[in-house]
Scaffold this motif. Structure first.
Motif, mmCIF file in Angstrom:
data_model
loop_
_atom_site.group_PDB
_atom_site.id
_atom_site.type_symbol
_atom_site.label_atom_id
_atom_site.label_comp_id
_atom_site.label_asym_id
_atom_site.label_seq_id
_atom_site.Cartn_x
_atom_site.Cartn_y
_atom_site.Cartn_z
ATOM 1 N N CYS A 177 -0.778 -4.549 -10.913
ATOM 2 C CA CYS A 177 -0.858 -5.097 -12.269
ATOM 3 C C CYS A 177 -1.060 -4.002 -13.312
ATOM 4 O O CYS A 177 -0.632 -4.156 -14.462
ATOM 5 N N SER B 39 -1.347 -14.519 -13.211
ATOM 6 C CA SER B 39 -1.843 -14.019 -11.934
ATOM 7 C C SER B 39 -2.351 -12.580 -12.005
ATOM 8 O O SER B 39 -2.751 -12.019 -10.986
ATOM 9 N N SER C 283 -4.479 -9.331 -12.246
ATOM 10 C CA SER C 283 -5.856 -9.046 -11.826
ATOM 11 C C SER C 283 -6.586 -8.191 -12.856
ATOM 12 O O SER C 283 -7.697 -7.727 -12.603
#
Length: 89
Positions: A75, A86, A88
């Motif tokens: 991410c 989604s 992180s």
């Protein structure tokens, strides 16, 4: 069938949904939870323009193989991290 059709010049029928496209659509919240690949295709086709479907598919496959991998998401280097439900980060 859509995969074969996507390789024919000038043919823009259907959207190719492989494992990466299916997973990325779920990660990004573009499909209903628990959708099958066929349901994912039906949910995405109305808003993915026919003229960009091939590029769309290739982009999601690439991101799913390199940045947003099933075992380890990166991410921190993803351009969509601020928009991704989604993420992180």
């Amino acid at each position: 069938a859509n995969l074969v059709l996507s390789t024919v010049p000038g043919q823009r029928e259907g959207l190719v949904v492989d494992t990466h496209v299916h997973r990325m659509a779920q990660v990004l919240g573009w499909t209903k939870p628990g959708s099958s690949p066929e349901q994912t295709r039906k949910q995405l086709e109305p808003w993915v323009l026919p003229e960009i479907r091939s590029e769309f598919t290739l982009l999601l496959i690439g991101v799913g193989q390199t940045i947003c991998r099933p075992a380890k998401k990166h991410c921190d280097i993803c351009a969509a991290r601020d928009l991704c439900p989604s993420s992180s980060l």
